[in-house]
Scaffold this motif. Structure first.
Motif, PDB file in Angstrom:
ATOM      1  N   ALA A   1     -60.421  12.230  40.762  1.00  0.00           N
ATOM      2  CA  ALA A   1     -61.749  11.873  41.264  1.00  0.00           C
ATOM      3  C   ALA A   1     -62.511  11.054  40.222  1.00  0.00           C
ATOM      4  CB  ALA A   1     -62.527  13.131  41.629  1.00  0.00           C
ATOM      5  N   TYR A   2     -62.414  11.452  38.947  1.00  0.00           N
ATOM      6  CA  TYR A   2     -63.100  10.681  37.898  1.00  0.00           C
ATOM      7  C   TYR A   2     -62.511   9.275  37.792  1.00  0.00           C
ATOM      8  CZ  TYR A   2     -65.427  14.927  36.344  1.00  0.00           C
ATOM      9  OH  TYR A   2     -66.211  16.046  36.282  1.00  0.00           O
ATOM     10  N   TYR A   3     -61.203   9.182  37.966  1.00  0.00           N
ATOM     11  CA  TYR A   3     -60.572   7.854  37.925  1.00  0.00           C
ATOM     12  C   TYR A   3     -61.163   6.960  39.013  1.00  0.00           C
ATOM     13  CZ  TYR A   3     -57.079   4.209  38.586  1.00  0.00           C
ATOM     14  OH  TYR A   3     -56.460   2.986  38.739  1.00  0.00           O
ATOM     15  N   PHE A   4     -61.259   7.493  40.235  1.00  0.00           N
ATOM     16  CA  PHE A   4     -61.760   6.664  41.336  1.00  0.00           C
ATOM     17  C   PHE A   4     -63.276   6.475  41.264  1.00  0.00           C
ATOM     18  CE2 PHE A   4     -57.590   7.673  43.156  1.00  0.00           C
ATOM     19  CZ  PHE A   4     -57.199   6.392  43.524  1.00  0.00           C
ATOM     20  N   ILE A   5     -63.976   7.416  40.653  1.00  0.00           N
ATOM     21  CA  ILE A   5     -65.401   7.174  40.387  1.00  0.00           C
ATOM     22  C   ILE A   5     -65.533   5.961  39.468  1.00  0.00           C
ATOM     23  CG2 ILE A   5     -67.413   8.069  39.133  1.00  0.00           C
ATOM     24  CD1 ILE A   5     -66.690  10.855  40.257  1.00  0.00           C
ATOM     25  N   GLY A   6     -64.651   5.918  38.460  1.00  0.00           N
ATOM     26  CA  GLY A   6     -64.651   4.763  37.568  1.00  0.00           C
ATOM     27  C   GLY A   6     -64.354   3.472  38.308  1.00  0.00           C
ATOM     28  N   MET A   7     -63.377   3.511  39.208  1.00  0.00           N
ATOM     29  CA  MET A   7     -63.026   2.311  39.969  1.00  0.00           C
ATOM     30  C   MET A   7     -64.183   1.872  40.870  1.00  0.00           C
ATOM     31  SD  MET A   7     -60.012   1.442  38.960  1.00  0.00           S
ATOM     32  CE  MET A   7     -59.486   0.260  40.197  1.00  0.00           C
ATOM     33  N   CYS A   8     -64.836   2.853  41.512  1.00  0.00           N
ATOM     34  CA  CYS A   8     -65.964   2.521  42.395  1.00  0.00           C
ATOM     35  C   CYS A   8     -67.125   1.920  41.602  1.00  0.00           C
ATOM     36  CB  CYS A   8     -66.432   3.767  43.144  1.00  0.00           C
ATOM     37  SG  CYS A   8     -65.275   4.369  44.395  1.00  0.00           S
ATOM     38  N   LYS A   9     -67.419   2.511  40.461  1.00  0.00           N
ATOM     39  CA  LYS A   9     -68.520   1.990  39.642  1.00  0.00           C
ATOM     40  C   LYS A   9     -68.188   0.595  39.119  1.00  0.00           C
ATOM     41  CE  LYS A   9     -70.798   6.276  38.321  1.00  0.00           C
ATOM     42  NZ  LYS A   9     -71.385   7.063  37.232  1.00  0.00           N
ATOM     43  N   TRP A  10     -66.950   0.386  38.780  1.00  0.00           N
ATOM     44  CA  TRP A  10     -66.524  -0.940  38.327  1.00  0.00           C
ATOM     45  C   TRP A  10     -66.741  -1.965  39.438  1.00  0.00           C
ATOM     46  CZ3 TRP A  10     -60.933  -1.876  36.037  1.00  0.00           C
ATOM     47  CH2 TRP A  10     -60.896  -3.142  35.411  1.00  0.00           C
ATOM     48  N   GLN A  11     -66.319  -1.591  40.670  1.00  0.00           N
ATOM     49  CA  GLN A  11     -66.505  -2.498  41.807  1.00  0.00           C
ATOM     50  C   GLN A  11     -67.987  -2.741  42.086  1.00  0.00           C
ATOM     51  OE1 GLN A  11     -64.329  -4.221  43.517  1.00  0.00           O
ATOM     52  NE2 GLN A  11     -62.434  -3.364  42.654  1.00  0.00           N
TER      53      GLN A  11
END
Length: 364
Positions: free
Chosen positions: A296-306
């Protein structure tokens, strides 16, 4: 001596009276005979019950079962059919305790074969009581035997025969309470298409409060079938009701794990559609209920990056890194790339970011 007119009239009246009396007597006799031969008459009920009382005196379960079966074969349409069926099932308990499912199913199949179907009853020409017999005796008996037969085949791991018996039971009774058991059988076979079809029927006829556990199980099946959208839709319905509260008789810790799973699936489906803002919202709910979900933290990072929040992405990736699981290596690469972009190509100070992530997650 010739009859006088008066005498002739008296004789005619007397003869008419005799004929009428005979007709009435014949009608009464015919009615009584008809009443006696009707299998659903009170007269026959008393005879059947007296015979049943004699059978009950037999203490050996197998012998009593044989007598009960013989009774049903001889008297399939009887007002005491349900009594006999219940007693017959009781006679099987010793075999059930021994887990002799072959014997149990054979005896139940024999009893089932002796029970009439509705068409047979309706075509029997019984003057009165047919509908009451079907409603009060036949259908409950059919349900009892088929339910017992389903359970026995289930215990014997013969799920195909269990499904066959359960399907018959549902077709005859249209009893919705039988559907969860039937769904479970198809899951065991496994026949996921039939399982999902029955599950959808259950969900369509009940509220999420009543059927949320079925919805959760169905979602897992959809995931196995790689139908993420259907899984997410079901989980969304459950979370609409139980996202902010715990269902009755469920431990909060267990439900937190369920919520994290549900929001994770929902987030994955939304992320796949590139709705990063909504996905971020859902992934944040995942870590609310499972603070150490590194994916979840990985994809939170991806979402914030986007969403152009590079600093937020670095911090989220750092948490995934320090949890050191499946996504750690990828998270580290993206974290370092972003950190360099924010700090003129330098990684100085990144250790402090990682230390902060460990502290916030309670990692020593």
């Amino acid at each position: 001596m010739p009859m006088t007119g008066n005498y002739r009239r008296r004789f005619s009246n007397f003869f008419g009276f005799v004929i009428t009396a005979l007709a009435i007597a014949w009608a009464i006799s015919s009615f009584a005979l008809q009443e006696k031969i009707s299998p659903l008459s009170d007269y026959q009920y008393k005879r059947d019950y007296a015979r049943y009382e004699e059978i009950k005196k037999e203490t050996d379960p197998q012998k009593r079962a044989d007598l009960l079966l013989a009774f049903v074969k001889e008297r399939p349409i009887s007002k005491i059919l349900m009594y006999v069926a219940s007693d017959y099932v009781e006679c099987l308990k010793s075999y059930m305790e021994k887990k002799d499912w072959a014997k149990v199913t054979a005896m139940q199949e024999a009893f089932w074969a002796a029970i009439p179907d509705e068409k047979t009853v309706q075509e029997a020409g019984i003057p009165v009581g047919t509908e009451e017999f079907i409603k009060d005796q036949l259908r409950p008996t059919q349900k009892l035997i088929l339910t017992a037969l389903t359970a026995a085949y289930y215990q014997a791991n013969n799920f195909a025969k269990a499904a066959e018996a359960a399907e018959k039971g549902y077709q005859i009774t249209q009893d919705k309470s039988m559907l969860p058991a039937l769904a479970d059988i198809y899951l065991k076979i496994p026949d996921t298409d039939k399982y999902l079809a029955i599950g959808q029927k259950i969900l369509s006829e009940s509220s999420i409060e009543q059927s949320y556990s079925m919805a959760l199980q169905m979602a897992q099946v959809y995931i196995q079938k790689q139908d993420l959208k259907s899984a997410a839709d079901l989980l969304g319905k459950v979370m609409d009701v139980y996202g902010d509260k715990v269902p009755p008789n469920v431990q909060e810790s267990a439900w937190n794990a369920t919520r994290a799973f549900a929001y994770g699936v929902m987030a994955s489906a939304v992320y796949a559609s590139k709705d990063y803002a909504k996905a971020l919202e859902l992934y944040q709910k995942v870590v609310k209920f499972d603070p150490k979900r590194e994916d979840a933290y990985y994809f939170i990072g991806m979402c914030k990056w986007q969403n152009k929040d590079q600093q937020g992405a670095v911090e989220a990736f750092a948490r995934s890194v320090v949890l050191n699981k499946t996504y750690a290596e990828r998270a580290r690469k993206y974290m370092e790339d972003l950190y360099k972009a924010l700090h003129n190509g330098s990684l100085d100070g990144l250790d402090e970011v990682l230390a902060k992530a460990k502290s916030e997650l309670g990692i020593s």
